[in-house]
Design a protein around this motif. Sequence first.
Motif, PDB file in Angstrom:
ATOM      1  N   ARG A 199       0.815  -1.211   0.000  1.00 51.62           N
ATOM      2  CA  ARG A 199       0.000   0.000   0.000  1.00 51.62           C
ATOM      3  C   ARG A 199       0.851   1.263   0.000  1.00 51.62           C
ATOM      4  O   ARG A 199       0.310   2.379   0.087  1.00 51.62           O
ATOM      5  CB  ARG A 199      -0.932   0.025   1.222  1.00 51.62           C
ATOM      6  N   LEU A 200       2.154   1.138  -0.095  1.00 54.84           N
ATOM      7  CA  LEU A 200       2.999   2.327  -0.132  1.00 54.84           C
ATOM      8  C   LEU A 200       2.646   3.191  -1.341  1.00 54.84           C
ATOM      9  O   LEU A 200       2.464   2.677  -2.456  1.00 54.84           O
ATOM     10  CB  LEU A 200       4.480   1.939  -0.208  1.00 54.84           C
ATOM     11  N   LEU A 201       2.590   4.477  -1.124  1.00 58.03           N
ATOM     12  CA  LEU A 201       2.267   5.386  -2.220  1.00 58.03           C
ATOM     13  C   LEU A 201       3.399   5.438  -3.243  1.00 58.03           C
ATOM     14  O   LEU A 201       3.162   5.497  -4.457  1.00 58.03           O
ATOM     15  CB  LEU A 201       1.990   6.788  -1.662  1.00 58.03           C
ATOM     16  N   GLY A 202       4.641   5.461  -2.748  1.00 59.01           N
ATOM     17  CA  GLY A 202       5.788   5.390  -3.644  1.00 59.01           C
ATOM     18  C   GLY A 202       6.118   6.669  -4.377  1.00 59.01           C
ATOM     19  O   GLY A 202       6.943   6.681  -5.293  1.00 59.01           O
ATOM     20  N   CYS A 203       5.463   7.747  -4.034  1.00 63.38           N
ATOM     21  CA  CYS A 203       5.747   9.030  -4.693  1.00 63.38           C
ATOM     22  C   CYS A 203       5.515  10.161  -3.721  1.00 63.38           C
ATOM     23  O   CYS A 203       4.819  10.012  -2.723  1.00 63.38           O
ATOM     24  CB  CYS A 203       4.869   9.210  -5.936  1.00 63.38           C
ATOM     25  N   SER A 204       6.140  11.284  -4.015  1.00 61.87           N
ATOM     26  CA  SER A 204       5.974  12.468  -3.164  1.00 61.87           C
ATOM     27  C   SER A 204       6.452  13.721  -3.865  1.00 61.87           C
ATOM     28  O   SER A 204       5.813  14.768  -3.790  1.00 61.87           O
ATOM     29  CB  SER A 204       6.734  12.295  -1.844  1.00 61.87           C
ATOM     30  N   GLY A 205       7.621  13.617  -4.534  1.00 61.64           N
ATOM     31  CA  GLY A 205       8.271  14.797  -5.082  1.00 61.64           C
ATOM     32  C   GLY A 205       9.293  15.363  -4.123  1.00 61.64           C
ATOM     33  O   GLY A 205      10.035  16.286  -4.463  1.00 61.64           O
ATOM     34  N   PHE A 206       9.364  14.797  -2.893  1.00 61.15           N
ATOM     35  CA  PHE A 206      10.298  15.252  -1.874  1.00 61.15           C
ATOM     36  C   PHE A 206      11.326  14.154  -1.591  1.00 61.15           C
ATOM     37  O   PHE A 206      11.055  12.961  -1.740  1.00 61.15           O
ATOM     38  CB  PHE A 206       9.571  15.581  -0.565  1.00 61.15           C
ATOM     39  N   PHE A 207      12.506  14.560  -1.116  1.00 62.07           N
ATOM     40  CA  PHE A 207      13.549  13.645  -0.639  1.00 62.07           C
ATOM     41  C   PHE A 207      13.869  12.551  -1.653  1.00 62.07           C
ATOM     42  O   PHE A 207      14.061  11.378  -1.301  1.00 62.07           O
ATOM     43  CB  PHE A 207      13.138  13.018   0.691  1.00 62.07           C
ATOM     44  N   GLY A 208      13.914  12.926  -2.914  1.00 64.69           N
ATOM     45  CA  GLY A 208      14.334  11.991  -3.936  1.00 64.69           C
ATOM     46  C   GLY A 208      13.256  11.093  -4.498  1.00 64.69           C
ATOM     47  O   GLY A 208      13.512  10.344  -5.456  1.00 64.69           O
ATOM     48  N   LEU A 209      12.058  11.108  -3.947  1.00 68.77           N
ATOM     49  CA  LEU A 209      10.976  10.292  -4.487  1.00 68.77           C
ATOM     50  C   LEU A 209      10.369  10.982  -5.707  1.00 68.77           C
ATOM     51  O   LEU A 209      10.306  12.215  -5.766  1.00 68.77           O
ATOM     52  CB  LEU A 209       9.891  10.080  -3.435  1.00 68.77           C
ATOM     53  N   PRO A 210       9.888  10.226  -6.669  1.00 68.84           N
ATOM     54  CA  PRO A 210       9.240  10.855  -7.828  1.00 68.84           C
ATOM     55  C   PRO A 210       7.956  11.555  -7.418  1.00 68.84           C
ATOM     56  O   PRO A 210       7.357  11.239  -6.381  1.00 68.84           O
ATOM     57  CB  PRO A 210       8.956   9.668  -8.763  1.00 68.84           C
ATOM     58  N   GLU A 211       7.538  12.502  -8.222  1.00 71.14           N
ATOM     59  CA  GLU A 211       6.305  13.235  -7.912  1.00 71.14           C
ATOM     60  C   GLU A 211       5.091  12.345  -8.138  1.00 71.14           C
ATOM     61  O   GLU A 211       5.125  11.393  -8.931  1.00 71.14           O
ATOM     62  CB  GLU A 211       6.211  14.491  -8.777  1.00 71.14           C
ATOM     63  N   CYS A 212       4.015  12.645  -7.432  1.00 73.86           N
ATOM     64  CA  CYS A 212       2.748  11.937  -7.623  1.00 73.86           C
ATOM     65  C   CYS A 212       2.001  12.609  -8.767  1.00 73.86           C
ATOM     66  O   CYS A 212       1.695  13.807  -8.697  1.00 73.86           O
ATOM     67  CB  CYS A 212       1.906  11.998  -6.358  1.00 73.86           C
ATOM     68  N   ASN A 213       1.707  11.851  -9.805  1.00 72.82           N
ATOM     69  CA  ASN A 213       1.069  12.445 -10.971  1.00 72.82           C
ATOM     70  C   ASN A 213      -0.449  12.263 -10.941  1.00 72.82           C
ATOM     71  O   ASN A 213      -1.012  11.702  -9.992  1.00 72.82           O
ATOM     72  CB  ASN A 213       1.657  11.875 -12.262  1.00 72.82           C
ATOM     73  N   LEU A 297       5.688  19.103  -7.099  1.00 71.49           N
ATOM     74  CA  LEU A 297       4.411  18.764  -6.473  1.00 71.49           C
ATOM     75  C   LEU A 297       3.527  17.883  -7.338  1.00 71.49           C
ATOM     76  O   LEU A 297       2.453  17.475  -6.906  1.00 71.49           O
ATOM     77  CB  LEU A 297       3.654  20.057  -6.105  1.00 71.49           C
ATOM     78  N   GLY A 298       3.934  17.614  -8.550  1.00 70.35           N
ATOM     79  CA  GLY A 298       3.166  16.708  -9.392  1.00 70.35           C
ATOM     80  C   GLY A 298       1.745  17.160  -9.622  1.00 70.35           C
ATOM     81  O   GLY A 298       1.499  18.308 -10.017  1.00 70.35           O
ATOM     82  N   TYR A 299       0.783  16.257  -9.357  1.00 69.13           N
ATOM     83  CA  TYR A 299      -0.627  16.627  -9.564  1.00 69.13           C
ATOM     84  C   TYR A 299      -1.018  17.819  -8.710  1.00 69.13           C
ATOM     85  O   TYR A 299      -1.978  18.541  -9.008  1.00 69.13           O
ATOM     86  CB  TYR A 299      -1.546  15.435  -9.265  1.00 69.13           C
ATOM     87  N   GLY A 300      -0.257  18.075  -7.624  1.00 71.68           N
ATOM     88  CA  GLY A 300      -0.582  19.171  -6.714  1.00 71.68           C
ATOM     89  C   GLY A 300      -0.013  20.514  -7.113  1.00 71.68           C
ATOM     90  O   GLY A 300      -0.107  21.477  -6.348  1.00 71.68           O
ATOM     91  N   ASP A 301       0.576  20.605  -8.314  1.00 66.69           N
ATOM     92  CA  ASP A 301       1.150  21.880  -8.762  1.00 66.69           C
ATOM     93  C   ASP A 301       0.206  23.070  -8.609  1.00 66.69           C
ATOM     94  O   ASP A 301       0.634  24.151  -8.191  1.00 66.69           O
ATOM     95  CB  ASP A 301       1.609  21.773 -10.225  1.00 66.69           C
ATOM     96  N   ALA A 303      -1.720  23.842  -6.426  1.00 67.87           N
ATOM     97  CA  ALA A 303      -1.838  24.269  -5.031  1.00 67.87           C
ATOM     98  C   ALA A 303      -0.606  24.990  -4.519  1.00 67.87           C
ATOM     99  O   ALA A 303      -0.679  25.645  -3.469  1.00 67.87           O
ATOM    100  CB  ALA A 303      -2.117  23.059  -4.138  1.00 67.87           C
ATOM    101  N   GLY A 304       0.558  24.899  -5.237  1.00 65.06           N
ATOM    102  CA  GLY A 304       1.716  25.537  -4.644  1.00 65.06           C
ATOM    103  C   GLY A 304       3.000  25.524  -5.424  1.00 65.06           C
ATOM    104  O   GLY A 304       4.077  25.573  -4.828  1.00 65.06           O
ATOM    105  N   SER A 305       2.953  25.488  -6.745  1.00 64.85           N
ATOM    106  CA  SER A 305       4.186  25.325  -7.509  1.00 64.85           C
ATOM    107  C   SER A 305       4.806  26.623  -8.014  1.00 64.85           C
ATOM    108  O   SER A 305       5.922  26.625  -8.515  1.00 64.85           O
ATOM    109  CB  SER A 305       3.921  24.423  -8.726  1.00 64.85           C
ATOM    110  N   VAL A 306       4.110  27.749  -7.895  1.00 68.14           N
ATOM    111  CA  VAL A 306       4.525  28.975  -8.583  1.00 68.14           C
ATOM    112  C   VAL A 306       5.741  29.623  -7.914  1.00 68.14           C
ATOM    113  O   VAL A 306       5.887  29.628  -6.690  1.00 68.14           O
ATOM    114  CB  VAL A 306       3.349  29.976  -8.654  1.00 68.14           C
ATOM    115  N   TYR A 307       6.597  30.199  -8.756  1.00 66.79           N
ATOM    116  CA  TYR A 307       7.750  31.016  -8.348  1.00 66.79           C
ATOM    117  C   TYR A 307       7.481  32.447  -8.840  1.00 66.79           C
ATOM    118  O   TYR A 307       7.053  32.643  -9.977  1.00 66.79           O
ATOM    119  CB  TYR A 307       9.029  30.520  -9.003  1.00 66.79           C
TER     120      TYR A 307
END
Length: 586
Positions: A199-213, A297-301, A303-307
Amino acid sequence: MGHFVNFVVLAVLAAKFKVSWAALNGHCPPLGPVLPPPVSASTSPAVAASVATFQQLMDEFTAQYNHSAVAIGLKSIHEDSYLVEYAFTPPNRDSRGAQQVDSDTVFRIASVSKIFPVLAILKLHGVSLEDPVTKYVPELLALNNQARENNAIWTVAWEEITLGALASHLAGIGVDMMPDYTPFGDFTPYGFPPVNESRLLGCSGFFGLPECNRTVFFERFGERAPVQLPFSPNAVYSNAAFAILGFVVEAITNRSLNEFIETEIWRPLNMTSTFATKPDDALGFIPTDDIWWNATLGYGDPAGSVYSTINDMTRFGEAILRHELGLSASQTRKWLKPLSQTSSSGTLVGAPWEIYRIQNATTDGRLIELYTKGGDLITYHSVFALIPDYDLVATIMVVGALEANEARGIDATVFLSKLVEIVLPGVEEAGRNEADIAYGGTYHDEATNSSITLTQDDGPGFNIESWIVRGVDVIATWLGFSILPNPIPPTSNPLKFRLYPTTVQTRNQTSWRSVSQIGLSEDIAKLENLLLPPQTMCVTWGQLDRATYMLQAQDHLVFTLDEQGRATKVELVGYAVSLSRQQTPA
């Protein structure tokens, strides 16, 4: 008619108990600007003094920072230059990024990004915030197939959730998926069960894990139980809601959300230093060895990806207050409205505004509202704020972890509070001075023996010092003016009138309304203590436009302005007289 009777009863009680209508320093102004916003605040000595005080305070804060950068801008939409422009570059910084901080330095703005998908929805013709989200993203309904059980505890009522509910945190859905703790260590010492590897999600976008798409979102978000039912009393902050709004924009436009925002919002406003994804490192401030500048942030862009930068966000705020976003003035005013509550009496929620209601920033202690959006992404902290009563835009960006020698920490919202607390009284004084020149003094009509005198004091708006119409003293006789068989009895407490602007105006005319008040502020507790809701007697919202004569309001005054924006005459609409300005303040 019922409300009319209620307000009359309140007036009788006020007279009987010798209390005023007001709850704040004897005044109860309508919510909103009590005088026109100043157009030349930067020339005011009061503003210069308050800005110097704020900058000195910031110098004291930042003198203790070794790794943390700060950029602040406060600007009136009526002037070209900033009222406050402050930047601090720490001695220690990452070699990848900018080595000098200024108003063009790029920062991650984190959740301030949420403003843009909401605006994108508002700009879509034929789309309403009242539309159900499943009209545009029907695949959300299938998420409930992933739920633990098929009942209200475990499944989301997607068919009841509107676009507006998502935009204002009223959908009641889970906050997010990406910050799930399981990939980042062993948390069984904290009471959690062993991890089910399947059941591990396996994604995050943080600490080297791939982003959740997006695919992961639709495969797993249905496992998250609802927090509340849609439109419950309390808002529930949700990053996922804004990801879904991004899906809506893409479904309607057949374009990526980033492409739509860049083309339809940023490019027309010349926001050339605002980015949906990480820009060149050299453009932004990066703390030493920071990993969050690159975090995705992947799918969550949405919500908080802007620079972005102080200059670009200020430009954006000016466009909102000037109605230059492709929305009508009415649509913009509607956007700047609260839609839900929180457990804080001082915080309401809009789409996606965090609306702070404060009463300790103005010299008269009245209620004002700050329309803000804050953002935090571990080391990046920002707050964007509109102060519509004064036509001000504030942006604060801070980056850095808690400094070892700085017990107060780093909080952009603290800096916003200090900015408003220190500088707003100076801006307010500038507005008083400009309003006095534009509107203050005596207006007279000899033919009808009518006059009115407007003066400044320590209260909001204008004090109506004297008011004579056709030889009748309006202030002295007002309490006897009633359609009731038994008018309000005489009272030894003074009757006062104040004058406030409305939002109704043309190029050379402005509409104002007067408000009457009975009694002294120190007497207010005698009646307020009998009532549970605070400031119950502050009922200006129900007092306006009450008394009419031949269907014209007694409280309605219309000023005619010259090319310099200064009043030349005023029409007392209900009394059918027009007075010429005879005497202006010295």
